[in-house]
Design a protein around this motif. Structure first.
Motif, PDB file in Angstrom:
ATOM      1  N   GLY A   1      16.067  14.479   3.087  1.00  0.00           N
ATOM      2  CA  GLY A   1      16.332  15.499   4.104  1.00  0.00           C
ATOM      3  C   GLY A   1      16.974  16.762   3.580  1.00  0.00           C
ATOM      4  N   ARG A   2      17.078  16.899   2.277  1.00  0.00           N
ATOM      5  CA  ARG A   2      17.772  18.054   1.702  1.00  0.00           C
ATOM      6  C   ARG A   2      17.073  19.374   2.024  1.00  0.00           C
ATOM      7  NH1 ARG A   2      19.023  19.465  -4.503  1.00  0.00           N
ATOM      8  NH2 ARG A   2      20.729  20.908  -4.095  1.00  0.00           N
ATOM      9  N   VAL A   3      15.758  19.401   2.019  1.00  0.00           N
ATOM     10  CA  VAL A   3      15.028  20.633   2.315  1.00  0.00           C
ATOM     11  C   VAL A   3      15.339  21.087   3.741  1.00  0.00           C
ATOM     12  CG1 VAL A   3      12.755  21.709   2.505  1.00  0.00           C
ATOM     13  CG2 VAL A   3      13.206  20.069   0.671  1.00  0.00           C
ATOM     14  N   ASP A   4      15.347  20.156   4.662  1.00  0.00           N
ATOM     15  CA  ASP A   4      15.667  20.458   6.053  1.00  0.00           C
ATOM     16  C   ASP A   4      17.096  21.001   6.165  1.00  0.00           C
ATOM     17  OD1 ASP A   4      15.094  20.345   8.947  1.00  0.00           O
ATOM     18  OD2 ASP A   4      16.607  18.744   8.939  1.00  0.00           O
ATOM     19  N   ARG A   5      18.037  20.379   5.476  1.00  0.00           N
ATOM     20  CA  ARG A   5      19.435  20.840   5.518  1.00  0.00           C
ATOM     21  C   ARG A   5      19.580  22.232   4.909  1.00  0.00           C
ATOM     22  NH1 ARG A   5      20.145  15.511   4.066  1.00  0.00           N
ATOM     23  NH2 ARG A   5      20.674  16.026   1.908  1.00  0.00           N
ATOM     24  N   LEU A   6      18.872  22.496   3.812  1.00  0.00           N
ATOM     25  CA  LEU A   6      18.920  23.826   3.195  1.00  0.00           C
ATOM     26  C   LEU A   6      18.372  24.893   4.141  1.00  0.00           C
ATOM     27  CD1 LEU A   6      17.804  23.103  -0.479  1.00  0.00           C
ATOM     28  CD2 LEU A   6      20.012  24.008   0.261  1.00  0.00           C
ATOM     29  N   LEU A   7      17.271  24.592   4.783  1.00  0.00           N
ATOM     30  CA  LEU A   7      16.678  25.537   5.721  1.00  0.00           C
ATOM     31  C   LEU A   7      17.634  25.803   6.882  1.00  0.00           C
ATOM     32  CD1 LEU A   7      14.337  27.279   6.618  1.00  0.00           C
ATOM     33  CD2 LEU A   7      13.324  25.263   7.670  1.00  0.00           C
TER      34      LEU A   7
ATOM     35  N   SER B   1       6.028  19.684   9.247  1.00  0.00           N
ATOM     36  CA  SER B   1       6.424  18.553  10.090  1.00  0.00           C
ATOM     37  C   SER B   1       7.074  17.419   9.292  1.00  0.00           C
ATOM     38  CB  SER B   1       5.231  18.023  10.883  1.00  0.00           C
ATOM     39  OG  SER B   1       4.283  17.449  10.006  1.00  0.00           O
ATOM     40  N   ASN B   2       6.815  17.351   7.982  1.00  0.00           N
ATOM     41  CA  ASN B   2       7.399  16.251   7.207  1.00  0.00           C
ATOM     42  C   ASN B   2       8.268  16.700   6.036  1.00  0.00           C
ATOM     43  OD1 ASN B   2       5.623  16.815   5.076  1.00  0.00           O
ATOM     44  ND2 ASN B   2       4.036  15.525   5.969  1.00  0.00           N
TER      45      ASN B   2
ATOM     46  N   ARG C   1       0.844  -1.188   0.000  1.00  0.00           N
ATOM     47  CA  ARG C   1       0.000   0.000   0.000  1.00  0.00           C
ATOM     48  C   ARG C   1       0.886   1.248   0.000  1.00  0.00           C
ATOM     49  NH1 ARG C   1      -4.490   1.826   4.398  1.00  0.00           N
ATOM     50  NH2 ARG C   1      -5.037   3.690   3.262  1.00  0.00           N
ATOM     51  N   ILE C   2       0.499   2.252  -0.775  1.00  0.00           N
ATOM     52  CA  ILE C   2       1.226   3.520  -0.835  1.00  0.00           C
ATOM     53  C   ILE C   2       0.809   4.355   0.362  1.00  0.00           C
ATOM     54  CG2 ILE C   2       1.561   5.649  -2.145  1.00  0.00           C
ATOM     55  CD1 ILE C   2       0.931   4.043  -4.668  1.00  0.00           C
ATOM     56  N   GLN C   3       1.815   4.869   1.079  1.00  0.00           N
ATOM     57  CA  GLN C   3       1.526   5.719   2.223  1.00  0.00           C
ATOM     58  C   GLN C   3       1.732   7.169   1.810  1.00  0.00           C
ATOM     59  OE1 GLN C   3       3.914   5.037   5.696  1.00  0.00           O
ATOM     60  NE2 GLN C   3       2.800   6.543   6.898  1.00  0.00           N
ATOM     61  N   GLU C   4       0.645   7.901   1.696  1.00  0.00           N
ATOM     62  CA  GLU C   4       0.713   9.310   1.332  1.00  0.00           C
ATOM     63  C   GLU C   4       0.573  10.139   2.598  1.00  0.00           C
ATOM     64  OE1 GLU C   4      -2.436   9.752  -1.535  1.00  0.00           O
ATOM     65  OE2 GLU C   4      -1.163   9.077  -3.168  1.00  0.00           O
ATOM     66  N   VAL C   5       1.399  11.190   2.703  1.00  0.00           N
ATOM     67  CA  VAL C   5       1.332  12.072   3.863  1.00  0.00           C
ATOM     68  C   VAL C   5       1.110  13.499   3.390  1.00  0.00           C
ATOM     69  CG1 VAL C   5       2.746  10.623   5.371  1.00  0.00           C
ATOM     70  CG2 VAL C   5       3.838  12.320   3.935  1.00  0.00           C
ATOM     71  N   GLN C   6       0.506  14.288   4.232  1.00  0.00           N
ATOM     72  CA  GLN C   6       0.226  15.692   3.944  1.00  0.00           C
ATOM     73  C   GLN C   6       1.539  16.480   3.889  1.00  0.00           C
ATOM     74  OE1 GLN C   6      -3.069  16.806   3.681  1.00  0.00           O
ATOM     75  NE2 GLN C   6      -2.335  18.829   3.078  1.00  0.00           N
TER      76      GLN C   6
END
Length: 134
Positions: free
Chosen positions: A20-26, A12-13, A3-8
């Protein structure tokens, strides 16, 4: 079938995207702002960190939007680095400034020009010893 797990998509995600690149850039841009604040505390200009989301619809054959292509860009902006204005002499070879008094192009140096000697210091010492013998 798995099953594909889609998250909003939310803050938080964001760290789960692109390994994790977005988190590292921020974090990088926030650290840069902090370093700028420490190095230029009297600069009252705003430091800004922006996360920009570019979203382009992807339509199916019927013209309905079912998915979108999303890009996230992190940007940081610090106030411009600017020196005070210095008066400089204009020549055909470029601009010249007063090394001893950068604020005053016409101010003569207080220090005598260093004598230009082509002899090594050892040779100078030998010359002095010969002078003493005479």
């Amino acid at each position: 079938m798995a099953r594909i797990q889609e998250v909003q998509l939310d803050f938080s995600n964001l760290s789960e995207l692109d390994n994790g690149r977005v988190d590292r850039l921020l974090r990088f841009h926030l650290q840069r702002m902090s370093a700028d604040l420490l190095s230029r505390p009297r600069e009252k200009g705003k430091r800004k960190v922006t996360l920009e989301f570019s979203i382009v619809p992807v339509c199916n054959d019927e013209g309905e939007c079912e998915t979108a292509m999303v890009e996230i860009e992190a940007k940081g902006k610090v106030p411009l680095y600017r020196t005070k204005a210095y008066e400089m002499r204009v020549t055909n070879n470029g601009l010249l400034f007063n090394r001893d008094f950068p604020d005053a192009i016409e101010q003569p140096s207080l220090f005598p020009a260093a004598a230009q000697s082509t002899a090594s210091p050892e040779e100078d010492d030998d010359d002095d010893e010969e002078d003493e013998d005479e």
